[in-house]
Design an enzyme around this catalytic site. Structure first.
Site, PDB file in Angstrom:
ATOM      1  N   LYS A 113      39.124  44.729  33.980  1.00 23.69           N
ATOM      2  CA  LYS A 113      38.021  43.777  33.821  1.00 23.69           C
ATOM      3  C   LYS A 113      37.526  43.768  32.377  1.00 23.69           C
ATOM      4  O   LYS A 113      37.108  42.723  31.872  1.00 23.69           O
ATOM      5  CB  LYS A 113      36.865  44.125  34.761  1.00 23.69           C
ATOM      6  N   LYS A 198      47.301  40.264  42.474  1.00 27.41           N
ATOM      7  CA  LYS A 198      46.566  40.238  43.745  1.00 27.41           C
ATOM      8  C   LYS A 198      45.681  38.990  43.842  1.00 27.41           C
ATOM      9  O   LYS A 198      45.237  38.457  42.824  1.00 27.41           O
ATOM     10  CB  LYS A 198      45.755  41.523  43.946  1.00 27.41           C
ATOM     11  N   LYS A 201      38.931  36.786  43.518  1.00 26.29           N
ATOM     12  CA  LYS A 201      37.872  35.795  43.339  1.00 26.29           C
ATOM     13  C   LYS A 201      37.790  35.342  41.895  1.00 26.29           C
ATOM     14  O   LYS A 201      37.299  34.256  41.606  1.00 26.29           O
ATOM     15  CB  LYS A 201      36.523  36.419  43.695  1.00 26.29           C
TER      16      LYS A 201
HETATM   17  P1  AMP Z   1      35.524  42.302  46.141  1.00 24.33           P
HETATM   18  O1  AMP Z   1      35.946  40.894  46.277  1.00 24.33           O
HETATM   19  O2  AMP Z   1      36.009  42.893  44.875  1.00 24.33           O
HETATM   20  O3  AMP Z   1      34.072  42.524  46.402  1.00 24.33           O
HETATM   21  O4  AMP Z   1      36.309  43.098  47.280  1.00 24.33           O
HETATM   22  C1  AMP Z   1      35.812  43.327  48.577  1.00 24.33           C
HETATM   23  C2  AMP Z   1      36.826  44.024  49.452  1.00 24.33           C
HETATM   24  O5  AMP Z   1      38.017  43.223  49.564  1.00 24.33           O
HETATM   25  C3  AMP Z   1      37.305  45.384  48.940  1.00 24.33           C
HETATM   26  O6  AMP Z   1      37.450  46.269  50.021  1.00 24.33           O
HETATM   27  C4  AMP Z   1      38.625  45.086  48.303  1.00 24.33           C
HETATM   28  O7  AMP Z   1      39.484  46.207  48.302  1.00 24.33           O
HETATM   29  C5  AMP Z   1      39.157  43.986  49.216  1.00 24.33           C
HETATM   30  N1  AMP Z   1      40.100  43.103  48.506  1.00 24.33           N
HETATM   31  C6  AMP Z   1      39.823  42.302  47.439  1.00 24.33           C
HETATM   32  N2  AMP Z   1      40.921  41.619  47.047  1.00 24.33           N
HETATM   33  C7  AMP Z   1      41.917  41.986  47.901  1.00 24.33           C
HETATM   34  C8  AMP Z   1      43.300  41.613  48.036  1.00 24.33           C
HETATM   35  N3  AMP Z   1      43.868  40.738  47.234  1.00 24.33           N
HETATM   36  N4  AMP Z   1      44.007  42.199  49.030  1.00 24.33           N
HETATM   37  C9  AMP Z   1      43.451  43.087  49.869  1.00 24.33           C
HETATM   38  N5  AMP Z   1      42.157  43.490  49.798  1.00 24.33           N
HETATM   39  C10 AMP Z   1      41.392  42.942  48.828  1.00 24.33           C
END
Ligand code: AMP
Ligand code: TRP
Length: 335
Positions: A113, A198, A201
């Protein structure tokens, strides 16, 4: 026997996508009756990169409503907003002072990041994993269900817990050490436009992800245009075909079919035949979630009351843990 405690959270930065759902929330739902669960919307984490104050509150509501829409059941789980409970910020400060700087500089997510932010890296971005550690230990969580990308942060949490217990526990554990809970399938959902990255968002292209609230038309377009390869016959696990593995995995999880069934069904298929099947399975899987979401959002008073209840229940637990840590660090506690 008392149930083990689970804690997890998602940041309110925009909409949730299939990665968040398959890597995290779906697993919270599947395991919730076995555990005593706390699920927060981590809005303090959301400002570690530049954010939009006009949408932060609404995004926070959206995520909380999506938790419910995806099947989080208040009989087993408490839903709350991180910033509603000041113990998260306060414990972060205490943990900051016992966390070596180089542990944070080693975090992969920080490095990734930070590169994207250029000159504009905040202290908050570096400190992000300590805030996450505070979230987890405040509730004495045993298990933390997350996607693969968060594993390193949970290992860091364990290191911080060990250090605090060792330095200030006088032979007893002040804080509990959590374990990650990571599923094999869906732990790392990849981008629709590049199977080696991956789904995220923060990808500037919305075509790279399927959001839980995307309309059937949008889902259809995204899958129609998603990256594939020129090979006929679709197989799991070929490292040279990352898109193929990702799309088959998505089909398996969206349709609810077993891996063996999908492997057999798709072995001789081309993309032209596969894509409409994936589209249909995805639309059908998301429809009840979307319907429930709109129902919940139509009654804001309902969500408010759930978050208020969550705040009271979670806040009481967090406050006790904070006092325990302050006491261990030698603070005089107010009467
Ligand atoms: P965040 O969007 O960073 O707040 O992520 C929230 C949750 O989603 C966390 O547990 C991440 O590990 C999971 N996560 C985010 N992106 C992915 C992805 N591409 N594949 C699997 N899990 C994800
Ligand atoms: N860092 C997590 C993510 O981006 C979100 C998060 C914050 C979290 N605090 C947490 C996850 C506590 C689990 C437990 O995915």
């Amino acid at each position: 026997m008392t149930k083990q405690r689970v804690l997890s959270g998602v940041q309110p930065t925009g909409n949730l996508h299939l990665g968040n759902y398959l890597g995290a929330i779906r697993n919270w739902v599947a395991g919730q009756s076995q555990y005593d669960n706390f699920f927060c919307v981590v809005d303090l984490h959301a400002i570690t990169v530049p954010h939009n104050p006009e949408t932060l509150a609404a995004d926070t509501y959206t995520i909380a409503a999506l938790y419910l829409a995806c099947g989080i059941d208040l009989q087993y789980s408490t839903i709350f907003v991180q910033s509603h409970i000041s113990a998260h910020s306060e414990l972060t400060w205490l943990l900051n002072c016992i966390t070596p700087l180089n542990w944070l500089e080693d975090m992969i997510q920080f490095k990734e990041k930070a590169v994207k932010q250029g000159q504009n890296v905040s202290m908050g971005l570096l400190d992000y994993p300590v805030l996450m550690a505070a979230d987890i230990v405040l509730y004495d969580a045993d298990k933390v269900p997350v996607g693969e990308d968060q594993k390193q942060h949970i290992e860091l949490t364990r290191d911080i817990v060990d250090r605090l217990n060792h330095q200030f526990g006088k032979g007893k554990a002040v804080l509990k050490s959590p374990a990650p809970l990571i599923q094999t399938d869906g732990a790392r959902v990849m981008s629709l436009t590049d199977g080696t990255k991956k789904m995220s968002k923060s990808d500037p292209s919305d075509m790279s992800r399927i959001n839980l609230l995307d309309s059937p038309d949008v889902i259809q377009t995204k899958i129609k245009k998603c990256k594939t390869d020129p090979v006929k016959g679709l197989v799991f696990g070929d490292a040279d075909r990352p898109e193929c593995n990702n799309l088959l995995t998505l089909y398996m999880l969206m349709s609810g079919k077993s891996k063996e069934a999908v492997a057999a069904e798709c072995a001789d298929m081309g993309w032209g035949q596969f894509k409409p099947m994936l589209t249909e399975a995805t639309i059908a899987h998301l429809k009840p979630i979307q319907d429930k979401y709109h129902e919940i959002m139509a009654d804001p008073g309902y969500l408010d009351s759930i978050l208020k209840e969550g705040r009271e229940k979670a806040g009481a637990i967090a406050h006790q843990t904070l006092l325990r840590v302050k006491k261990a660090l030698g603070y005089s506690l107010p009467l």
